[in-house]
Design a protein around this motif. Sequence first.
Motif, PDB file in Angstrom:
ATOM      1  N   ASP A  44       0.820  -1.206   0.000  1.00  0.00           N
ATOM      2  CA  ASP A  44       0.000   0.000   0.000  1.00  0.00           C
ATOM      3  C   ASP A  44       0.859   1.264   0.000  1.00  0.00           C
ATOM      4  O   ASP A  44       0.493   2.280  -0.605  1.00  0.00           O
ATOM      5  N   SER A  45       1.998   1.208   0.660  1.00  0.00           N
ATOM      6  CA  SER A  45       2.839   2.398   0.796  1.00  0.00           C
ATOM      7  C   SER A  45       3.741   2.638  -0.405  1.00  0.00           C
ATOM      8  O   SER A  45       4.095   3.799  -0.687  1.00  0.00           O
ATOM      9  N   PHE A  46       4.092   1.563  -1.145  1.00  0.00           N
ATOM     10  CA  PHE A  46       5.124   1.750  -2.170  1.00  0.00           C
ATOM     11  C   PHE A  46       4.803   1.137  -3.534  1.00  0.00           C
ATOM     12  O   PHE A  46       5.536   1.384  -4.488  1.00  0.00           O
ATOM     13  N   VAL A  47       3.715   0.366  -3.638  1.00  0.00           N
ATOM     14  CA  VAL A  47       3.450  -0.307  -4.918  1.00  0.00           C
ATOM     15  C   VAL A  47       2.084   0.046  -5.477  1.00  0.00           C
ATOM     16  O   VAL A  47       1.973   0.513  -6.617  1.00  0.00           O
ATOM     17  N   ARG A  48       1.037  -0.155  -4.710  1.00  0.00           N
ATOM     18  CA  ARG A  48      -0.315   0.016  -5.234  1.00  0.00           C
ATOM     19  C   ARG A  48      -0.687   1.492  -5.337  1.00  0.00           C
ATOM     20  O   ARG A  48      -0.255   2.320  -4.538  1.00  0.00           O
ATOM     21  N   ASN A  49      -1.505   1.786  -6.313  1.00  0.00           N
ATOM     22  CA  ASN A  49      -2.029   3.135  -6.446  1.00  0.00           C
ATOM     23  C   ASN A  49      -3.001   3.398  -5.303  1.00  0.00           C
ATOM     24  O   ASN A  49      -3.854   2.573  -5.001  1.00  0.00           O
ATOM     25  N   GLY A  50      -2.841   4.559  -4.697  1.00  0.00           N
ATOM     26  CA  GLY A  50      -3.723   4.893  -3.595  1.00  0.00           C
ATOM     27  C   GLY A  50      -3.188   6.085  -2.839  1.00  0.00           C
ATOM     28  O   GLY A  50      -2.046   6.536  -3.036  1.00  0.00           O
ATOM     29  N   ALA A  51      -3.976   6.604  -1.958  1.00  0.00           N
ATOM     30  CA  ALA A  51      -3.601   7.805  -1.224  1.00  0.00           C
ATOM     31  C   ALA A  51      -2.423   7.577  -0.298  1.00  0.00           C
ATOM     32  O   ALA A  51      -1.696   8.515   0.038  1.00  0.00           O
ATOM     33  N   SER A  52      -2.230   6.326   0.133  1.00  0.00           N
ATOM     34  CA  SER A  52      -1.155   6.054   1.083  1.00  0.00           C
ATOM     35  C   SER A  52       0.172   5.742   0.404  1.00  0.00           C
ATOM     36  O   SER A  52       1.171   5.517   1.084  1.00  0.00           O
ATOM     37  N   ASN A  53       0.214   5.711  -0.928  1.00  0.00           N
ATOM     38  CA  ASN A  53       1.459   5.405  -1.649  1.00  0.00           C
ATOM     39  C   ASN A  53       2.385   6.621  -1.581  1.00  0.00           C
ATOM     40  O   ASN A  53       2.142   7.656  -2.202  1.00  0.00           O
ATOM     41  N   VAL A  54       3.475   6.496  -0.844  1.00  0.00           N
ATOM     42  CA  VAL A  54       4.368   7.637  -0.641  1.00  0.00           C
ATOM     43  C   VAL A  54       5.182   7.940  -1.897  1.00  0.00           C
ATOM     44  O   VAL A  54       5.625   9.084  -2.097  1.00  0.00           O
ATOM     45  N   ILE A  55       5.422   6.935  -2.748  1.00  0.00           N
ATOM     46  CA  ILE A  55       6.146   7.196  -3.991  1.00  0.00           C
ATOM     47  C   ILE A  55       5.302   8.081  -4.897  1.00  0.00           C
ATOM     48  O   ILE A  55       5.808   9.019  -5.527  1.00  0.00           O
ATOM     49  N   LEU A  56       3.999   7.793  -4.959  1.00  0.00           N
ATOM     50  CA  LEU A  56       3.107   8.648  -5.742  1.00  0.00           C
ATOM     51  C   LEU A  56       3.041  10.057  -5.152  1.00  0.00           C
ATOM     52  O   LEU A  56       2.950  11.051  -5.888  1.00  0.00           O
ATOM     53  N   GLN A  57       3.103  10.146  -3.828  1.00  0.00           N
ATOM     54  CA  GLN A  57       3.122  11.461  -3.198  1.00  0.00           C
ATOM     55  C   GLN A  57       4.368  12.240  -3.627  1.00  0.00           C
ATOM     56  O   GLN A  57       4.300  13.441  -3.920  1.00  0.00           O
ATOM     57  N   SER A  58       5.497  11.540  -3.669  1.00  0.00           N
ATOM     58  CA  SER A  58       6.735  12.192  -4.110  1.00  0.00           C
ATOM     59  C   SER A  58       6.614  12.657  -5.552  1.00  0.00           C
ATOM     60  O   SER A  58       7.031  13.773  -5.908  1.00  0.00           O
ATOM     61  N   LYS A  59       6.035  11.821  -6.388  1.00  0.00           N
ATOM     62  CA  LYS A  59       5.863  12.187  -7.795  1.00  0.00           C
ATOM     63  C   LYS A  59       4.983  13.420  -7.941  1.00  0.00           C
ATOM     64  O   LYS A  59       5.269  14.323  -8.743  1.00  0.00           O
ATOM     65  N   ARG A  60       3.894  13.445  -7.163  1.00  0.00           N
ATOM     66  CA  ARG A  60       2.993  14.590  -7.254  1.00  0.00           C
ATOM     67  C   ARG A  60       3.688  15.867  -6.797  1.00  0.00           C
ATOM     68  O   ARG A  60       3.488  16.945  -7.383  1.00  0.00           O
ATOM     69  N   GLU A  61       4.496  15.750  -5.756  1.00  0.00           N
ATOM     70  CA  GLU A  61       5.215  16.937  -5.286  1.00  0.00           C
ATOM     71  C   GLU A  61       6.185  17.449  -6.344  1.00  0.00           C
ATOM     72  O   GLU A  61       6.323  18.653  -6.558  1.00  0.00           O
ATOM     73  N   LEU A  62       6.859  16.520  -7.004  1.00  0.00           N
ATOM     74  CA  LEU A  62       7.805  16.933  -8.043  1.00  0.00           C
ATOM     75  C   LEU A  62       7.070  17.549  -9.230  1.00  0.00           C
ATOM     76  O   LEU A  62       7.498  18.565  -9.783  1.00  0.00           O
ATOM     77  N   GLU A  63       5.977  16.932  -9.614  1.00  0.00           N
ATOM     78  CA  GLU A  63       5.242  17.431 -10.778  1.00  0.00           C
ATOM     79  C   GLU A  63       4.612  18.792 -10.517  1.00  0.00           C
ATOM     80  O   GLU A  63       4.424  19.585 -11.444  1.00  0.00           O
TER      81      GLU A  63
END
Length: 703
Positions: A377-396
């Motif tokens: 949930d934190s690093f692979v699946r798409n979702g609000a708790s995915n911190v990698i996606l959070q990092s991507k959104r911050e960069l974008e």
Amino acid sequence: MAVFIDYARIAAFKVQVERMTHAAMRSVMSAYDPALREYGLFGYGDSSGENMMAKVLNDSVKPSAVKDAFPILDIQWDTTSLGMERELGKYAIFNRQIQEDMKYRAPVDFTLEVINRFKPMSGEMKEAAHTVDLLKKLQKLYDKREALLDEAIEIQEQSAAKLKGLPELVMNPPNGAIYDEMLEEAPVTAAEAAARYTDFWSKKTADEGLPLLEQQYISELGRYRSGVNNVVMGISASMQSSTQAHQTNLPEAITKIEEARSINEEMKRVIAEGQNRLQNADYDKVGSSDLPGQSPGSTGNGNEARDTRSLASELVREEGLFDRLGERVSAQTSDFTQVRQAGVELNNQLRNVTSQHGVPIKQAVRQASQATERYMDSFVRNGASNVILQSKRELESGRGSDAQRKANDKESKSKLKEVRRVLARIENGGSASSEAFKSLEKFYNANIAFNQAGASTSEKAGIAGDPYESGGNAMSGMDSLFGGMSGLLENLGDELFQNEYALAYFNSMDFGQLLGWTEGDGGADDVFDLKNQELEYIIYGFHNSSGNIAAAYAEIFGIRLAIRTAEGLIENSKLGNPLLVLSAAILHGITHAIKDMLTLAKEGSVELSKMIKIKLTYRDHLRLFLLMHSNNERKLSRMLALIRWNTGVNPEEKQTYAAGSTRSSIRLWFLPGVVRSIGAVMGSEEQVEDGRLFVERRADYSY
């Protein structure tokens, strides 16, 4: 009375000898080389100076043809000598003759007129060059920083991807409860192995002690063991590959984030240092100059470019971002450690389920499933708790204009590719005059050695394929141009006369003919002949038939690109993001610079800028490049080499200064002893021998 008569004769004798000596020197130096005169230069010709001097002096003392004439002065020449020196090939001599020739050609007004054309755009060009210089540096740092952050996140994703298959081996679908099941099929997950564990032991116990043929569950028990073994091997393989990725790659991700942080700090330093720029003083000097003649109206003060530059700080990432990115990588490492520990414990229990009764396999499965699901949930699946996606959104969120900027860059590169193709064709096109250039190089090197000047090499012409490099180089050329103008305003001396002399006496190519040649319209190859590119050779110094032409083409494109990019900064200033403004301005500059090149070739001139409707010809551009390439010694040697090649006369062998000496005498009529006595008392250098008075005179003459 007799003494006074001789005294008067001596005075007249001295005056006459002085005049005769000077007349002889003028006669000698009148024999200048006519070929050099075609270049406004004077160098002594091939006549014998000694013979000419002797003839003039002897003719001056021939007896009078008047009958019964009474010679008051019976002048006789004793000895004469002539020395020739100060060769035209010496820089100082050549430069002085250039000044003498050009001061009558009124070059100053015309040159200042050219500077006047650039004066109104000095403010705009200063801010444009300053902005491009700063943003070009930031663009490189920005892209490098963002690439490092992307690489760090990619490492996180790749590492996390190694665990994608683990949940299906532990519990599929994940569920907190594990209910007992009958042993009918081989387990494919650890949860199924745990659910069938009780039935496995029940049937294993029922078959124990029975003969092999009487055992009822032997095949079911075998399938269970095989299934458990497959699950164990699958979990082990997944854990092994993911462990290697996490332990090796995630530290690299941290390193990249810290490197990106360092670049971010460097961007701050570049912005701080970029507030002041040394080259700006040259623009200010040209802009504030009080020149004769009329200057066009101002095009603006560069406010748009300055405003864009003021937004450079928006390109800097806030410090907390790097902290958060690093914390998320550390969290991934920590969460994986829990997954790995739970996975190892689960495999230990799975290895015991077929040999031990009462193994807490269900608990081990639940713990492994919980750790794995939390990681997924934190690093692979798409979702609000995915911190990698959070990092991507911050960069974008800080890259809102990158897509458009990259589209601009792609178009700019495509256009630059076409310009570079033309330049490459020019560089590879000329094969004419190869022997002429070999001779010219020989003459040039000889003159360099004659003047004991240091050797140098010319830089190959080039147009960068990267739009930002191309735009930055164009602005650097504009810095050199305004620097040359500024220097010219400080000292209207050697540089001015040399440049105008080159323009007055040497040929340049027909730019329209070059366009026809590059487009394959039947343009003649003689565009590459040495006689058609003398001025270009003086500026750039390539000893081949295409190097100078290519350099001129590249620099004209560069100066047009700089001017049009400055216009582009004004037109695109509303885009907001400074890097997007820069990319759009460079695209604008490249597009219109290409059009300018065609206009210059077809019409013979091009407007200075959109706002200044003054025409610049090809030779006007070369006049500017003479200022940009202010290597005066090399220019002089190149001009001397061309003069030697065109005339067949070696300036290094042609003297420009003559020093002549004479010794002559007259007979004293009265009292030579008294005169000799007076001479001794007065310290005179005259000598009296055998009743004759001897005097020596020297005359110097220089072209």
